[in-house]
Design a protein around this motif. Structure first.
Motif, PDB file in Angstrom:
ATOM      1  N   LEU A 110      29.619  28.950  46.033  1.00 20.28           N
ATOM      2  CA  LEU A 110      30.782  29.616  47.285  1.00 20.28           C
ATOM      3  C   LEU A 110      31.784  30.521  46.621  1.00 20.28           C
ATOM      4  O   LEU A 110      32.401  30.078  45.738  1.00 20.28           O
ATOM      5  CB  LEU A 110      31.167  28.318  47.999  1.00 20.28           C
ATOM      6  N   GLY A 111      32.085  31.522  47.392  1.00 23.94           N
ATOM      7  CA  GLY A 111      33.047  32.297  47.131  1.00 23.94           C
ATOM      8  C   GLY A 111      34.367  32.125  47.966  1.00 23.94           C
ATOM      9  O   GLY A 111      34.099  31.016  48.559  1.00 23.94           O
ATOM     10  N   HIS A 112      35.428  32.882  47.832  1.00 26.37           N
ATOM     11  CA  HIS A 112      36.524  32.365  48.770  1.00 26.37           C
ATOM     12  C   HIS A 112      37.064  33.581  49.353  1.00 26.37           C
ATOM     13  O   HIS A 112      37.003  34.679  48.673  1.00 26.37           O
ATOM     14  CB  HIS A 112      37.561  31.298  48.422  1.00 26.37           C
ATOM     15  N   ARG A 330      37.730  36.517  37.536  1.00 26.81           N
ATOM     16  CA  ARG A 330      38.519  35.733  36.695  1.00 26.81           C
ATOM     17  C   ARG A 330      39.918  35.753  37.163  1.00 26.81           C
ATOM     18  O   ARG A 330      40.417  34.801  37.019  1.00 26.81           O
ATOM     19  CB  ARG A 330      38.504  36.150  35.199  1.00 26.81           C
ATOM     20  N   PHE A 331      40.286  36.824  37.817  1.00 30.37           N
ATOM     21  CA  PHE A 331      41.716  36.699  38.531  1.00 30.37           C
ATOM     22  C   PHE A 331      41.495  36.012  39.848  1.00 30.37           C
ATOM     23  O   PHE A 331      42.542  35.001  40.331  1.00 30.37           O
ATOM     24  CB  PHE A 331      42.083  38.168  38.619  1.00 30.37           C
ATOM     25  N   LEU A 332      40.559  36.472  40.721  1.00 37.05           N
ATOM     26  CA  LEU A 332      40.482  35.968  41.943  1.00 37.05           C
ATOM     27  C   LEU A 332      40.269  34.471  41.990  1.00 37.05           C
ATOM     28  O   LEU A 332      40.689  33.682  42.934  1.00 37.05           O
ATOM     29  CB  LEU A 332      39.345  36.529  42.915  1.00 37.05           C
ATOM     30  N   ASP A 333      39.499  33.741  41.086  1.00 29.93           N
ATOM     31  CA  ASP A 333      39.147  32.505  41.094  1.00 29.93           C
ATOM     32  C   ASP A 333      40.200  31.627  41.005  1.00 29.93           C
ATOM     33  O   ASP A 333      40.270  30.470  41.385  1.00 29.93           O
ATOM     34  CB  ASP A 333      38.460  32.104  39.851  1.00 29.93           C
ATOM     35  N   GLN A 334      41.598  32.006  40.875  1.00 36.50           N
ATOM     36  CA  GLN A 334      42.657  31.251  40.614  1.00 36.50           C
ATOM     37  C   GLN A 334      43.270  30.816  42.225  1.00 36.50           C
ATOM     38  O   GLN A 334      44.325  30.049  41.943  1.00 36.50           O
ATOM     39  CB  GLN A 334      43.899  32.128  39.913  1.00 36.50           C
TER      40      GLN A 334
END
Ligand code: PHE
Length: 335
Positions: A110-112, A330-334
């Motif tokens: 799942l993304g967000h 890698r940035f957005l996952d945070q």
């Protein structure tokens, strides 16, 4: 060795061998079953077919040709039965895999929501609690909504072609969400209490704090007796909800053609030493009310425009606006 056997019983045994072997291959239900049957009938060392071949030597010469021919037929039949059995159990193994309902499922990754979208959602939520509805407007705008109706005179520097993305004659990418103030007031009588969130475009050189496209949240409240005190209260309540209880808010005198008086809104929080400019605001200029057919003798109102990237970056400690547009997972996952 002296050939002693006779042909008839030998041929009968070959028939029988073929029958049993074909049945064994046909009833094999698994790769192991097939392999067991193969060893039993076609095994190189002690397989039954091998024994049947040995038998040839025991037959008299005149029987050998007939036996040999039948033997070859049996051998082909057994090899064909083995091939058929092998492909049958393999197909079944594949089919079993495909419908093994007892295997744990593959969890979808799942993304967000993007941090800017999360910020926008939160703004809508906070202002919603203050009674502000959400309005929208087009990103491709006409000059009337971007400038004329906002009391920006024809020779104002804000109209400079170097500071705007003009499209065809009279249209442009909107440079501010204040266009939506006009669209809302044109479409309904007072009272008004809306926010609008959207992209705006200005040909700025891209660096850590500038982009040719960014997002603003515009607020507009119009009613009888709305004052600057209401503006300050709404912005303070918003700042506390978004940044924390200990936030301070400050107005500095400024100028916008569509508000009078106009202010820059600064915020300071968590005991910080530096005031951070969040956007512009002011009391709606009477000329704007006239442009949309409102009676400035009857109603007053306030408007504000804040930068959403700035709010989002302050909240999350992001120090480069470009990170918000690069879509590096890698940035957005945070967030
Ligand atoms: N539209 C102004 C800007 O983009 C901000 C603003 C909005 C100022 C509403 C006053 C009232 O800089």
């Amino acid at each position: 060795m002296t050939p002693t056997g006779s042909l008839e019983p030998a041929l009968l045994e070959l028939d029988e061998l073929q029958d049993r072997a074909v049945r064994a291959f046909a009833s094999a239900g698994s790769p192991d079953d097939v392999e067991a049957a193969r060893v039993e009938y076609l095994g190189q060392k002690q397989g039954r077919l091998k024994s049947a071949q040995e038998r040839l030597k025991t037959l008299p010469n005149e029987a050998k040709k007939a036996y040999g021919q039948r033997f070859n037929g049996v051998k082909q039949a057994l090899e064909a039965a083995l091939d058929a059995a092998r492909s049958r159990v393999e197909r079944r193994a594949v089919a079993d895999d495909a419908i093994d309902v007892t295997l744990p499922g593959t969890a979808p990754r799942l993304g967000h929501r993007h941090p800017l979208a999360q910020t926008a959602d939160e703004l809508i939520d906070i202002f919603g609690r203050f009674g502000f509805a959400v309005a929208r407007g087009p990103e491709v705008e006409d000059v009337r909504h971007n400038f004329d109706a906002l009391n920006i005179p024809p020779v104002h520097p804000a109209r400079d072609p170097l500071d705007n993305f003009y499209l065809s004659e009279g249209t442009m990418l909107r440079s501010q969400t204040s266009t939506i103030q006009i669209r809302v007031m044109e479409s309904q009588p007072p009272p008004v209490r809306v926010i609008a969130i959207g992209r705006v475009y200005r040909p700025d050189t891209v660096d850590a704090t500038h982009s040719f496209m960014f997002h603003q949240v515009e607020g507009l409240m119009v009613d009888e007796g709305v004052t600057m005190g209401d503006l300050k209260t709404v912005l303070r309540l918003f700042a506390r909800s978004y940044l924390g209880e200990d936030v301070q808010i400050r107005f500095r005198p400024s100028f916008f053609p569509f508000t009078e008086p106009s202010v820059e809104v600064d915020m300071l929080w968590h005991g910080g030493r530096r005031w951070v400019e969040m956007g512009g605001a002011g009391m709606v200029d009477p000329n704007v009310f006239k442009a949309v057919g409102y009676d400035p003798e009857r109603v007053t109102g306030f408007a504000f425009g804040l930068g959403i990237e700035r709010l989002c970056m302050r909240r999350h400690g992001i120090d480069d606006i470009r990170l918000l547009y690069q879509n590096d997972v890698r940035f957005l996952d945070q967030f």
